[in-house]
Motif scaffolding. Structure first.
Motif, PDB file in Angstrom:
ATOM      1  N   GLU A 128     -14.809  36.596  -5.845  1.00  8.34           N
ATOM      2  CA  GLU A 128     -15.960  35.925  -5.244  1.00  8.34           C
ATOM      3  C   GLU A 128     -15.556  35.179  -3.964  1.00  8.34           C
ATOM      4  O   GLU A 128     -14.439  34.678  -3.847  1.00  8.34           O
ATOM      5  N   SER A 129     -16.501  35.094  -3.037  1.00  5.62           N
ATOM      6  CA  SER A 129     -16.264  34.308  -1.829  1.00  5.62           C
ATOM      7  C   SER A 129     -16.203  32.823  -2.190  1.00  5.62           C
ATOM      8  O   SER A 129     -16.659  32.407  -3.271  1.00  5.62           O
ATOM      9  N   LEU A 130     -15.666  32.029  -1.282  1.00  3.38           N
ATOM     10  CA  LEU A 130     -15.597  30.591  -1.506  1.00  3.38           C
ATOM     11  C   LEU A 130     -16.995  30.008  -1.690  1.00  3.38           C
ATOM     12  O   LEU A 130     -17.227  29.181  -2.579  1.00  3.38           O
ATOM     13  N   ALA A 131     -17.939  30.448  -0.857  1.00  2.00           N
ATOM     14  CA  ALA A 131     -19.309  29.939  -0.958  1.00  2.00           C
ATOM     15  C   ALA A 131     -19.916  30.253  -2.321  1.00  2.00           C
ATOM     16  O   ALA A 131     -20.590  29.407  -2.929  1.00  2.00           O
ATOM     17  N   ALA A 132     -19.687  31.465  -2.833  1.00  2.00           N
ATOM     18  CA  ALA A 132     -20.233  31.843  -4.136  1.00  2.00           C
ATOM     19  C   ALA A 132     -19.609  31.016  -5.257  1.00  2.00           C
ATOM     20  O   ALA A 132     -20.288  30.629  -6.215  1.00  2.00           O
ATOM     21  N   GLN A 133     -18.314  30.739  -5.143  1.00  2.50           N
ATOM     22  CA  GLN A 133     -17.659  29.937  -6.178  1.00  2.50           C
ATOM     23  C   GLN A 133     -18.185  28.504  -6.179  1.00  2.50           C
ATOM     24  O   GLN A 133     -18.427  27.918  -7.246  1.00  2.50           O
ATOM     25  N   ILE A 134     -18.374  27.936  -4.986  1.00  3.79           N
ATOM     26  CA  ILE A 134     -18.910  26.573  -4.924  1.00  3.79           C
ATOM     27  C   ILE A 134     -20.340  26.537  -5.451  1.00  3.79           C
ATOM     28  O   ILE A 134     -20.712  25.617  -6.200  1.00  3.79           O
ATOM     29  N   ARG A 135     -21.143  27.531  -5.078  1.00  8.75           N
ATOM     30  CA  ARG A 135     -22.532  27.590  -5.564  1.00  8.75           C
ATOM     31  C   ARG A 135     -22.562  27.554  -7.089  1.00  8.75           C
ATOM     32  O   ARG A 135     -23.416  26.909  -7.695  1.00  8.75           O
ATOM     33  N   GLY A 136     -21.647  28.263  -7.722  1.00  3.55           N
ATOM     34  CA  GLY A 136     -21.624  28.316  -9.181  1.00  3.55           C
ATOM     35  C   GLY A 136     -21.394  26.966  -9.835  1.00  3.55           C
ATOM     36  O   GLY A 136     -21.705  26.780 -11.010  1.00  3.55           O
ATOM     37  N   HIS A 137     -20.874  26.011  -9.067  1.00  5.07           N
ATOM     38  CA  HIS A 137     -20.590  24.681  -9.613  1.00  5.07           C
ATOM     39  C   HIS A 137     -21.628  23.634  -9.226  1.00  5.07           C
ATOM     40  O   HIS A 137     -21.823  22.666  -9.975  1.00  5.07           O
ATOM     41  N   ILE A 138     -22.277  23.788  -8.087  1.00  3.58           N
ATOM     42  CA  ILE A 138     -23.096  22.671  -7.587  1.00  3.58           C
ATOM     43  C   ILE A 138     -24.599  22.945  -7.500  1.00  3.58           C
ATOM     44  O   ILE A 138     -25.362  22.000  -7.330  1.00  3.58           O
ATOM     45  N   CYS A 139     -25.015  24.215  -7.600  1.00  5.14           N
ATOM     46  CA  CYS A 139     -26.436  24.522  -7.370  1.00  5.14           C
ATOM     47  C   CYS A 139     -27.200  24.707  -8.684  1.00  5.14           C
ATOM     48  O   CYS A 139     -26.943  25.668  -9.413  1.00  5.14           O
ATOM     49  N   PRO A 140     -28.138  23.813  -8.983  1.00  2.73           N
ATOM     50  CA  PRO A 140     -28.969  23.939 -10.189  1.00  2.73           C
ATOM     51  C   PRO A 140     -30.118  24.910  -9.920  1.00  2.73           C
ATOM     52  O   PRO A 140     -31.204  24.514  -9.490  1.00  2.73           O
ATOM     53  N   CYS A 141     -29.897  26.189 -10.160  1.00  2.00           N
ATOM     54  CA  CYS A 141     -30.818  27.245  -9.738  1.00  2.00           C
ATOM     55  C   CYS A 141     -32.263  26.980 -10.171  1.00  2.00           C
ATOM     56  O   CYS A 141     -32.547  26.744 -11.348  1.00  2.00           O
ATOM     57  N   GLY A 142     -33.170  27.002  -9.205  1.00  2.00           N
ATOM     58  CA  GLY A 142     -34.595  26.871  -9.486  1.00  2.00           C
ATOM     59  C   GLY A 142     -35.104  25.458  -9.615  1.00  2.00           C
ATOM     60  O   GLY A 142     -36.314  25.233  -9.695  1.00  2.00           O
ATOM     61  N   GLU A 143     -34.210  24.472  -9.629  1.00  2.00           N
ATOM     62  CA  GLU A 143     -34.634  23.079  -9.776  1.00  2.00           C
ATOM     63  C   GLU A 143     -34.887  22.441  -8.408  1.00  2.00           C
ATOM     64  O   GLU A 143     -34.195  22.766  -7.438  1.00  2.00           O
ATOM     65  N   PRO A 144     -35.866  21.552  -8.300  1.00  2.00           N
ATOM     66  CA  PRO A 144     -36.079  20.849  -7.025  1.00  2.00           C
ATOM     67  C   PRO A 144     -34.835  20.057  -6.641  1.00  2.00           C
ATOM     68  O   PRO A 144     -34.151  19.490  -7.496  1.00  2.00           O
ATOM     69  N   ILE A 145     -34.546  20.018  -5.341  1.00  2.00           N
ATOM     70  CA  ILE A 145     -33.355  19.315  -4.864  1.00  2.00           C
ATOM     71  C   ILE A 145     -33.686  18.483  -3.632  1.00  2.00           C
ATOM     72  O   ILE A 145     -34.700  18.699  -2.969  1.00  2.00           O
ATOM     73  N   ASN A 146     -32.832  17.531  -3.360  1.00  2.00           N
ATOM     74  CA  ASN A 146     -32.823  16.833  -2.085  1.00  2.00           C
ATOM     75  C   ASN A 146     -31.727  17.480  -1.254  1.00  2.00           C
ATOM     76  O   ASN A 146     -30.556  17.458  -1.633  1.00  2.00           O
ATOM     77  N   TYR A 147     -32.121  18.073  -0.119  1.00  2.00           N
ATOM     78  CA  TYR A 147     -31.154  18.855   0.654  1.00  2.00           C
ATOM     79  C   TYR A 147     -29.945  18.016   1.059  1.00  2.00           C
ATOM     80  O   TYR A 147     -28.791  18.461   0.944  1.00  2.00           O
ATOM     81  N   ASP A 148     -30.179  16.810   1.552  1.00  2.45           N
ATOM     82  CA  ASP A 148     -29.073  15.975   2.027  1.00  2.45           C
ATOM     83  C   ASP A 148     -28.100  15.639   0.900  1.00  2.45           C
ATOM     84  O   ASP A 148     -26.877  15.611   1.102  1.00  2.45           O
ATOM     85  N   GLU A 149     -28.649  15.414  -0.291  1.00  4.08           N
ATOM     86  CA  GLU A 149     -27.789  15.118  -1.434  1.00  4.08           C
ATOM     87  C   GLU A 149     -26.956  16.339  -1.824  1.00  4.08           C
ATOM     88  O   GLU A 149     -25.763  16.222  -2.141  1.00  4.08           O
ATOM     89  N   LEU A 150     -27.601  17.504  -1.788  1.00  5.74           N
ATOM     90  CA  LEU A 150     -26.862  18.723  -2.116  1.00  5.74           C
ATOM     91  C   LEU A 150     -25.804  19.016  -1.067  1.00  5.74           C
ATOM     92  O   LEU A 150     -24.688  19.433  -1.395  1.00  5.74           O
ATOM     93  N   LYS A 151     -26.133  18.782   0.181  1.00  4.77           N
ATOM     94  CA  LYS A 151     -25.166  18.995   1.263  1.00  4.77           C
ATOM     95  C   LYS A 151     -23.953  18.084   1.081  1.00  4.77           C
ATOM     96  O   LYS A 151     -22.793  18.509   1.239  1.00  4.77           O
ATOM     97  N   ALA A 152     -24.199  16.827   0.743  1.00  3.20           N
ATOM     98  CA  ALA A 152     -23.100  15.885   0.526  1.00  3.20           C
ATOM     99  C   ALA A 152     -22.244  16.326  -0.659  1.00  3.20           C
ATOM    100  O   ALA A 152     -21.006  16.231  -0.623  1.00  3.20           O
ATOM    101  N   ARG A 153     -22.905  16.809  -1.698  1.00  9.33           N
ATOM    102  CA  ARG A 153     -22.177  17.278  -2.877  1.00  9.33           C
ATOM    103  C   ARG A 153     -21.314  18.490  -2.523  1.00  9.33           C
ATOM    104  O   ARG A 153     -20.159  18.598  -2.954  1.00  9.33           O
ATOM    105  N   HIS A 154     -21.879  19.395  -1.734  1.00  4.71           N
ATOM    106  CA  HIS A 154     -21.124  20.570  -1.285  1.00  4.71           C
ATOM    107  C   HIS A 154     -19.898  20.162  -0.481  1.00  4.71           C
ATOM    108  O   HIS A 154     -18.777  20.626  -0.739  1.00  4.71           O
ATOM    109  N   ASP A 155     -20.097  19.277   0.496  1.00  5.30           N
ATOM    110  CA  ASP A 155     -18.993  18.889   1.369  1.00  5.30           C
ATOM    111  C   ASP A 155     -17.898  18.161   0.594  1.00  5.30           C
ATOM    112  O   ASP A 155     -16.701  18.349   0.859  1.00  5.30           O
ATOM    113  N   ARG A 156     -18.306  17.349  -0.381  1.00  8.26           N
ATOM    114  CA  ARG A 156     -17.332  16.633  -1.194  1.00  8.26           C
ATOM    115  C   ARG A 156     -16.540  17.614  -2.069  1.00  8.26           C
ATOM    116  O   ARG A 156     -15.310  17.506  -2.187  1.00  8.26           O
TER     117      ARG A 156
END
Length: 213
Positions: A128-156
């Protein structure tokens, strides 16, 4: 104005080999890299039929199309509840041996989804690509999100795992699709499409035939 009948010629006795031939022809038009997509349709109790376009990952060692997903996704839950699915590939502008362009649609009809064993997941996860591996850990599929919060979580997460391997989450899984029929449709400009269909027989062999579009 003009009209003609497309014709599929010299197709092999095995549908998977035919599928590989068309993929190879489609890839020739993309010398810088080729990614084939597929559309997966499942049955959902809430919405009825749901479909999504996803990346084609390849074939299993026993020659079945497979799909990678996570257990928290709707598509996993759909396939778990109802294993019947349909898969469609669309490949436009595929050149034949004479250089003529045609569009192809390949469908897996009446497919039964079978989850792959977890013993096979580590090898798939490693590709898997790095992006796909990170997505598997941080993205709650189908749930409403706050983009800025998700971005911060991704960067961290990215910073914390810089240069380190990322563990495969327990949610990571894959399904293979065992079809009752492979359906191949070919059409060019101002043509009536031709179809070749492979139908699985009781003896486990494929019977192939032209069918009307």
């Amino acid at each position: 104005m003009s009209s003609a009948l497309a014709k599929i010629e010299d197709f092999p006795s095995d549908p998977v080999e035919f599928f590989k031939e068309i993929l190879q022809a489609a890839a020739k038009g993309h010398p810088d890299g080729f990614l084939q997509e597929m559309n997966l349709a499942t049955v959902d109790e809430e919405y009825g039929v749901l479909n999504r376009t996803v990346l084609y990952r390849g074939l299993t060692p026993d020659n079945f199309v497979f799909y990678i997903t996570h257990r928290y996704t709707r598509n996993f839950k759909n396939l778990q509840a109802n294993s019947k699915a349909c898969v469609t590939f669309y490949m436009p502008d595929v050149k034949d041996t004479t250089g003529k362009d045609s569009s192809w649609q390949v469908r897996l009809i009446g497919a039964t989804a079978v989850e792959l064993p977890q013993t096979e997941m580590d090898a798939l996860w490693a590709k898997e690509s790095l992006a796909a591996q990170i997505r598997g850990h941080i993205c709650p599929c189908g749930e409403p999100i706050n983009y800025d919060e998700l971005k911060a979580r991704h960067d961290r997460f990215l910073q914390e795992h810089n240069g380190k391997s990322i563990a495969r989450p327990a949610s990571y899984t894959a399904w293979k699709f065992q079809p009752q029929r492979w359906d191949f449709l070919k059409v060019g400009l101002n043509e009536i499409a031709d179809r070749v269909q492979y139908r699985l027989q009781d003896n486990g062999k494929w019977e192939s035939m032209h069918v009307a579009t």
